[in-house]
Write a protein that holds these residues in place. Structure first.
Motif, PDB file in Angstrom:
ATOM      1  N   SER A 162       5.265   1.657  -3.567  1.00 47.36           N
ATOM      2  CA  SER A 162       3.975   1.556  -2.884  1.00 47.36           C
ATOM      3  C   SER A 162       2.994   0.743  -3.715  1.00 47.36           C
ATOM      4  O   SER A 162       2.785   1.030  -4.891  1.00 47.36           O
ATOM      5  N   VAL A 163       2.437  -0.265  -3.083  1.00 49.16           N
ATOM      6  CA  VAL A 163       1.372  -1.064  -3.718  1.00 49.16           C
ATOM      7  C   VAL A 163       0.245  -1.133  -2.697  1.00 49.16           C
ATOM      8  O   VAL A 163       0.433  -1.598  -1.578  1.00 49.16           O
ATOM      9  N   TYR A 164      -0.929  -0.642  -3.087  1.00 47.12           N
ATOM     10  CA  TYR A 164      -2.015  -0.502  -2.116  1.00 47.12           C
ATOM     11  C   TYR A 164      -2.987  -1.664  -2.132  1.00 47.12           C
ATOM     12  O   TYR A 164      -3.745  -1.862  -1.194  1.00 47.12           O
ATOM     13  N   SER A 165      -3.005  -2.376  -3.247  1.00 48.24           N
ATOM     14  CA  SER A 165      -3.945  -3.485  -3.372  1.00 48.24           C
ATOM     15  C   SER A 165      -3.484  -4.381  -4.510  1.00 48.24           C
ATOM     16  O   SER A 165      -2.717  -3.951  -5.377  1.00 48.24           O
ATOM     17  N   HIS A 166      -3.976  -5.609  -4.514  1.00 49.35           N
ATOM     18  CA  HIS A 166      -3.720  -6.501  -5.649  1.00 49.35           C
ATOM     19  C   HIS A 166      -4.797  -6.320  -6.713  1.00 49.35           C
ATOM     20  O   HIS A 166      -4.708  -6.872  -7.788  1.00 49.35           O
ATOM     21  N   ARG A 167      -5.827  -5.508  -6.367  1.00 50.85           N
ATOM     22  CA  ARG A 167      -6.944  -5.311  -7.301  1.00 50.85           C
ATOM     23  C   ARG A 167      -6.807  -3.936  -7.968  1.00 50.85           C
ATOM     24  O   ARG A 167      -6.762  -2.914  -7.271  1.00 50.85           O
ATOM     25  N   PRO A 168      -6.762  -3.918  -9.311  1.00 49.38           N
ATOM     26  CA  PRO A 168      -6.608  -2.630  -9.997  1.00 49.38           C
ATOM     27  C   PRO A 168      -7.667  -1.619  -9.578  1.00 49.38           C
ATOM     28  O   PRO A 168      -7.364  -0.432  -9.420  1.00 49.38           O
ATOM     29  N   GLU A 169      -8.889  -2.082  -9.378  1.00 49.45           N
ATOM     30  CA  GLU A 169      -9.949  -1.109  -9.076  1.00 49.45           C
ATOM     31  C   GLU A 169      -9.708  -0.421  -7.728  1.00 49.45           C
ATOM     32  O   GLU A 169     -10.112   0.717  -7.528  1.00 49.45           O
ATOM     33  N   VAL A 170      -9.016  -1.089  -6.823  1.00 49.14           N
ATOM     34  CA  VAL A 170      -8.730  -0.469  -5.518  1.00 49.14           C
ATOM     35  C   VAL A 170      -7.432   0.365  -5.601  1.00 49.14           C
ATOM     36  O   VAL A 170      -7.408   1.539  -5.212  1.00 49.14           O
ATOM     37  N   HIS A 171      -6.379  -0.231  -6.131  1.00 49.31           N
ATOM     38  CA  HIS A 171      -5.087   0.484  -6.231  1.00 49.31           C
ATOM     39  C   HIS A 171      -5.244   1.739  -7.093  1.00 49.31           C
ATOM     40  O   HIS A 171      -4.842   2.837  -6.689  1.00 49.31           O
ATOM     41  N   SER A 181      13.584  10.419  -3.326  1.00 52.18           N
ATOM     42  CA  SER A 181      12.159  10.171  -3.362  1.00 52.18           C
ATOM     43  C   SER A 181      11.437  11.358  -3.961  1.00 52.18           C
ATOM     44  O   SER A 181      12.028  12.249  -4.561  1.00 52.18           O
ATOM     45  N   GLY A 182      10.123  11.407  -3.777  1.00 48.34           N
ATOM     46  CA  GLY A 182       9.336  12.516  -4.298  1.00 48.34           C
ATOM     47  C   GLY A 182       7.978  12.541  -3.620  1.00 48.34           C
ATOM     48  O   GLY A 182       7.838  11.999  -2.529  1.00 48.34           O
ATOM     49  N   GLY A 183       6.982  12.993  -4.295  1.00 49.71           N
ATOM     50  CA  GLY A 183       6.689  13.013  -5.718  1.00 49.71           C
ATOM     51  C   GLY A 183       7.234  11.758  -6.387  1.00 49.71           C
ATOM     52  O   GLY A 183       7.574  10.788  -5.734  1.00 49.71           O
ATOM     53  N   GLU A 184       7.243  11.790  -7.684  1.00 43.57           N
ATOM     54  CA  GLU A 184       7.826  10.675  -8.432  1.00 43.57           C
ATOM     55  C   GLU A 184       9.183  11.128  -8.976  1.00 43.57           C
ATOM     56  O   GLU A 184       9.249  11.912  -9.927  1.00 43.57           O
ATOM     57  N   PRO A 185      10.275  10.645  -8.355  1.00 42.09           N
ATOM     58  CA  PRO A 185      11.600  11.154  -8.735  1.00 42.09           C
ATOM     59  C   PRO A 185      11.956  10.890 -10.195  1.00 42.09           C
ATOM     60  O   PRO A 185      12.698  11.664 -10.803  1.00 42.09           O
ATOM     61  N   MET A 186      11.385   9.824 -10.767  1.00 43.12           N
ATOM     62  CA  MET A 186      11.808   9.467 -12.126  1.00 43.12           C
ATOM     63  C   MET A 186      11.203  10.367 -13.198  1.00 43.12           C
ATOM     64  O   MET A 186      11.588  10.268 -14.369  1.00 43.12           O
ATOM     65  N   ILE A 187      10.306  11.291 -12.815  1.00 37.60           N
ATOM     66  CA  ILE A 187       9.801  12.180 -13.862  1.00 37.60           C
ATOM     67  C   ILE A 187      10.747  13.361 -14.090  1.00 37.60           C
ATOM     68  O   ILE A 187      10.545  14.128 -15.022  1.00 37.60           O
ATOM     69  N   ARG A 188      11.778  13.490 -13.291  1.00 38.76           N
ATOM     70  CA  ARG A 188      12.764  14.555 -13.564  1.00 38.76           C
ATOM     71  C   ARG A 188      13.587  14.167 -14.788  1.00 38.76           C
ATOM     72  O   ARG A 188      14.068  13.042 -14.891  1.00 38.76           O
ATOM     73  N   THR A 235       9.807   5.036  -5.391  1.00 42.96           N
ATOM     74  CA  THR A 235       9.152   5.357  -6.664  1.00 42.96           C
ATOM     75  C   THR A 235       7.853   4.571  -6.767  1.00 42.96           C
ATOM     76  O   THR A 235       7.674   3.571  -6.063  1.00 42.96           O
ATOM     77  N   ASN A 236       6.972   5.012  -7.680  1.00 43.12           N
ATOM     78  CA  ASN A 236       5.774   4.189  -7.924  1.00 43.12           C
ATOM     79  C   ASN A 236       6.054   3.164  -9.029  1.00 43.12           C
ATOM     80  O   ASN A 236       5.190   2.357  -9.349  1.00 43.12           O
ATOM     81  N   ALA A 237       7.240   3.213  -9.631  1.00 45.47           N
ATOM     82  CA  ALA A 237       7.717   2.227 -10.625  1.00 45.47           C
ATOM     83  C   ALA A 237       6.919   2.231 -11.920  1.00 45.47           C
ATOM     84  O   ALA A 237       7.150   1.388 -12.784  1.00 45.47           O
ATOM     85  N   VAL A 238       6.025   3.195 -12.066  1.00 42.36           N
ATOM     86  CA  VAL A 238       5.221   3.257 -13.284  1.00 42.36           C
ATOM     87  C   VAL A 238       6.112   3.430 -14.522  1.00 42.36           C
ATOM     88  O   VAL A 238       5.801   2.945 -15.607  1.00 42.36           O
ATOM     89  N   LEU A 239       7.247   4.120 -14.342  1.00 43.91           N
ATOM     90  CA  LEU A 239       8.123   4.398 -15.490  1.00 43.91           C
ATOM     91  C   LEU A 239       9.253   3.381 -15.639  1.00 43.91           C
ATOM     92  O   LEU A 239      10.175   3.589 -16.419  1.00 43.91           O
ATOM     93  N   ILE A 240       9.196   2.309 -14.878  1.00 39.55           N
ATOM     94  CA  ILE A 240      10.295   1.332 -14.940  1.00 39.55           C
ATOM     95  C   ILE A 240       9.929   0.148 -15.833  1.00 39.55           C
ATOM     96  O   ILE A 240       8.942  -0.548 -15.602  1.00 39.55           O
TER      97      ILE A 240
END
Ligand code: SF4
Ligand code: SF4
Lengths: 109, 385
Positions: B120-129, B68-75, B96-101
């Motif tokens: 981690s997903v905090y909301s279904h709405r981009p403005e909130v997440h 985990s991390g931080g974001e482990p995939m940025i290594r 991971t936050n899966a942004v890089l997947i």
């Protein structure tokens, strides 16, 4: 009678925990707890040593069991694990179990 | 008992660190407002150090390895590290936050046999997440990652930290998880910063909102049994262990620091100076953690909730004592059952009209905590670490 060769899949997690071997399939997350004798078979599954020889050299030499009985149990056991995709069983030596495992694990569930 | 619980208990008996969480980095491409980490690199472990640590963990008997991390995939060496971890036959879980997947990364993770990915997903709405992660476009990229992982056949667990800002969206996030074929979990726990800074705790859901969460079938299953008054406490509970931290599990930071748990930042040794197994077996801090039974907790051992409380000794430690109560869990226990905790009573946070304390406690029914005039509740003040 033809020989049986066994090789561990690489699509598993596995670790000794005291007298047992814990194995989890990465394919379907099934968790297995292998007894001491089963763990010996698992650890010996290198794809090159015939099952018959593993049973004679590593099971019968350490446990109080006759060879035909142990071999019959071992064959049943390895086929059960093979059915779960965590062990490969073949009549030929298995050269690259990792490649087979990767192929086996490549298809989406 | 479930096989996994049996194995964990056996690991505890044998003193085996069965589950270890390693943060590969504290650097991150997001800046989540509730994050407890310091993101600037203070000299994290290099590739060889981590590979060596993994070898030591395998020798020590670790089965579950959370990366985990931080974001482990940025290594840059992320794939080498995961490759070695799998070659050592750990059950690897990635957070991971899966942004890089994308598809290629998902397929690579699948072919390596990574068992599960928690995102981690905090909301279904981009403005909130995106307001929580402070990375514009992050929800879209995260969900693209979830879809790619699912298409590759990898188990995805969507985790939602519920805070004031996203509480209203939890049902929609659960529905999104279902739609994507992911499991869903929601947790109202916000942890103090690893530095001891407690200001992030302001993001926590107010206690009064917890009651609603705990009475939601979708979240807790059978509300009636979940919110039932706590069962009597006996010797089995008193002789029990607070949790697995330091017993069958521990945490290693990117700087090599060993803690009992990621949520229990008690420095217990450093793998740059000592072998992991020497720390695990001999660290005075871990030995102290291991020596504690529930009956040794001065307040909690007298509490009606002791048998079912989610008390976190790590959060208790950040409040001042690993033997103390964790006020966040006191709140949860209270809003779950309506029965005040020993900590709340001892601190005068719950007061009864004179003479009726005993009957009030005995008669307390789920949901009866507000409006009956039996108790007054003040928010639990947070003590500095
Ligand atoms: S209760 Fe707290 S310290 Fe224990 S395992 Fe859970 S998070 Fe870690
Ligand atoms: S409710 Fe509070 S006092 Fe009671 S056991 Fe839990 S943490 Fe301890």
């Amino acid at each position: 009678m033809s020989a049986t060769y066994i090789a561990r899949s690489t699509a598993v997690a596995a670790r000794r925990l005291g007298d047992e071997m814990v194995v989890m399939s990465a394919l379907d997350s099934t968790l297995f707890s292998l007894s001491d004798v089963a763990a010996v078979l698992w650890e010996s599954a290198d794809g090159r040593t015939p099952l018959d020889q593993i049973v004679r050299d590593r099971v019968c030499s350490s446990y109080d069991v006759d060879h035909p009985t142990a071999l019959r149990d071992a064959e049943e056991f390895v086929r059960a694990l093979a059915a779960h995709g965590i062990l490969f069983v073949s009549e030929q030596p298995i050269e690259a179990p990792g490649a087979q495992a990767a192929a086996a694990s490549g298809s989406p569930r | 008992m479930m096989l996994i619980a049996e194995l964990t208990q056996k690991a505890m008996r044998l003193g085996v660190p069965f589950a270890v969480h390693v943060d590969l980095t504290w650097r991150c491409n997001e800046r989540c407002e509730h994050c407890y980490l310091e993101h600037d690199d203070q000299g994290e472990m290099g590739t060889e150090e981590l590979l060596n640590l993994f070898d030591q963990l395998a020798d020590a008997g670790v089965f579950f390895l959370t990366l985990s991390g931080g974001e482990p995939m940025i290594r840059r060496d992320f794939w080498d590290l995961v490759g070695r971890a799998r070659a050592l036959q750990f059950n690897v879980k990635l957070k991971t936050n899966a942004v890089l997947i994308r598809q290629a990364e998902a397929e690579r993770l699948r072919s390596l046999g990574v068992e599960q990915i928690q995102i981690s997903v905090y909301s279904h709405r981009p403005e909130v997440h995106d307001a929580i992660t402070k990375l514009p476009g992050s929800l879209e990229r995260t969900l693209r990652g979830v879809r790619a992982l699912r298409a590759a056949g990898i188990k995805v667990a969507m985790a939602n930290v519920m805070m004031r800002s996203n509480l209203a969206d939890r049902k929609a996030v659960a529905a999104l998880a279902r739609e994507l074929g992911a499991t869903y979990s929601a947790d109202p726990t916000v942890t103090p910063m690893i530095t001891g800074d407690r200001s992030v705790l302001d993001l926590r859901i107010p206690g009064s909102e917890l009651a609603g969460l705990f009475h939601d079938n979708e979240l807790v299953g059978d509300v009636e049994s979940f919110c039932a008054p706590p069962p009597p406490v006996g010797d089995a509970e008193l002789d029990g262990l607070p949790c697995s931290a330091g017993h069958s599990a521990c945490y290693v930071s990117p700087y090599g620091d060993v803690y009992p748990c990621v949520q229990f930042p008690l420095p217990s040794g450093n793998v740059r100076r000592q072998r992991f197994l020497d720390i695990w077996r001999q660290s005075p801090q871990l030995l102290e953690v291991r020596s504690i039974r529930m009956r040794d907790l001065p307040v909690c051992s007298t509490c009606a909730h002791m048998g079912i409380c989610t008390r976190c000794p790590g959060l208790a430690w950040t409040e001042g004592s690993m033997r103390g109560p964790s006020s966040a869990d006191c709140e949860k226990s209270f809003y779950r059952t309506g029965v005040p905790s020993a900590n709340m009573l001892a601190r005068g946070l719950v007061t009864f009209p004179s003479g009726i304390a005993e009957t009030a406690l005995a008669a307390f029914a789920p949901g009866a905590h507000a409006g009956l005039g039996l108790i007054q509740i003040a928010p639990l003040p947070q003590t500095a670490a």
